[in-house]
Enzyme design. Sequence first.
Site, PDB file in Angstrom:
ATOM      1  N   SER A 106       8.707  16.020   7.778  1.00 50.11           N
ATOM      2  CA  SER A 106       8.528  14.859   6.920  1.00 50.11           C
ATOM      3  C   SER A 106       9.292  13.647   7.468  1.00 50.11           C
ATOM      4  O   SER A 106       9.070  13.228   8.596  1.00 50.11           O
ATOM      5  CB  SER A 106       8.951  15.210   5.491  1.00 50.11           C
ATOM      6  OG  SER A 106       8.481  14.254   4.568  1.00 50.11           O
ATOM      7  N   ASP A 236      -1.427  18.721   1.952  1.00 48.07           N
ATOM      8  CA  ASP A 236      -0.184  17.944   1.829  1.00 48.07           C
ATOM      9  C   ASP A 236      -0.451  16.735   0.930  1.00 48.07           C
ATOM     10  O   ASP A 236      -1.210  15.840   1.274  1.00 48.07           O
ATOM     11  CB  ASP A 236       0.272  17.490   3.216  1.00 48.07           C
ATOM     12  CG  ASP A 236       1.674  16.904   3.226  1.00 48.07           C
ATOM     13  OD1 ASP A 236       2.019  16.194   2.263  1.00 48.07           O
ATOM     14  OD2 ASP A 236       2.404  17.146   4.202  1.00 48.07           O
ATOM     15  N   HIS A 265       3.037  20.280   1.371  1.00 46.28           N
ATOM     16  CA  HIS A 265       4.011  19.548   2.172  1.00 46.28           C
ATOM     17  C   HIS A 265       5.230  20.414   2.501  1.00 46.28           C
ATOM     18  O   HIS A 265       5.721  20.415   3.619  1.00 46.28           O
ATOM     19  CB  HIS A 265       4.454  18.292   1.417  1.00 46.28           C
ATOM     20  CG  HIS A 265       5.334  17.390   2.212  1.00 46.28           C
ATOM     21  ND1 HIS A 265       4.923  16.769   3.376  1.00 46.28           N
ATOM     22  CD2 HIS A 265       6.624  16.987   2.005  1.00 46.28           C
ATOM     23  CE1 HIS A 265       5.911  16.029   3.854  1.00 46.28           C
ATOM     24  NE2 HIS A 265       6.948  16.147   3.056  1.00 46.28           N
TER      25      HIS A 265
END
Length: 285
Positions: A106, A236, A265
């Site tokens: 991320s 995601d 995610h």
Amino acid sequence: MSATQGSDPATSVTTKDGVQIFYKDWGSKSAQPIVFHHGWPLSSDDWDAQMLFFVGKGYRVIAHDRRGHGRSSQVSDGHDMDHYAADVATVVDHLDLRNAIHVGHSTGGGEAARYVARHGRNRVAKLVLIGAVPPLMLKTEANPAGVPIEVLDGLRKQLAANRAQFYLEFASGPFYGYNRPGAQASPAVIWNWWRQAMMGNAKAQYDGVKAFSETDFTEDLKNIDVPTLVLHGGDDQIVPVGDSATLSAKLLKRSTLKIYDLLPHGLCTTHPDIINADLLKFVSA
């Protein structure tokens, strides 16, 4: 309280601008290092499943808490990708890590990409981007599929209004895909996410939204010449795959792209066996 007051020199290093960066360093110092970069608004604890797995496979594993997050200094300034990458360089230089594999999830994927592109020459062997924010999250004229600024402003508004409640809802819903029909939510996973997030500094996390969403990593990706594995969940809800992984893979010189249908995610936590196996295949190749 000063940035270094109460710090343990065995597990922290101080940057040029006086910020204490906490890190974990497990395994033999002679083993190949894997450096893990955590996502927003978490800490190095988010990598437990990967660090335990890889130290057990004989690797040296390192993860740090980003400035303002976790156990690092709760500073007011420097919450941008340039500082994040420079902080990583401070840790890497302090530990003299070479032939390292950098793994970023991320926001940590953006941090890792900028570090490798700008500081990693002669120190990096490979890069892994997982559910990562590059090339650019924000919707612009040149990036029409990106996330609208109104969505990002909403994150900041909720954080400022009631951070504890916002983080509980975020972890209980889209981060791990627990808002999907039939999903089996883990209260322990939710509360561990909340614990990590609440350890950090609200100012750092508020500023971090701009850092992860408005930083353009296009030139960083173009300048990276090490083999790079790009992994992303097909479901995601935080970093849409079509505007991130698929574009990053095209910009990178030596990329391998793998998209996991229906994974969320937070796939490193929800599906560690799948992710760890693919990581091991890549790092050991």
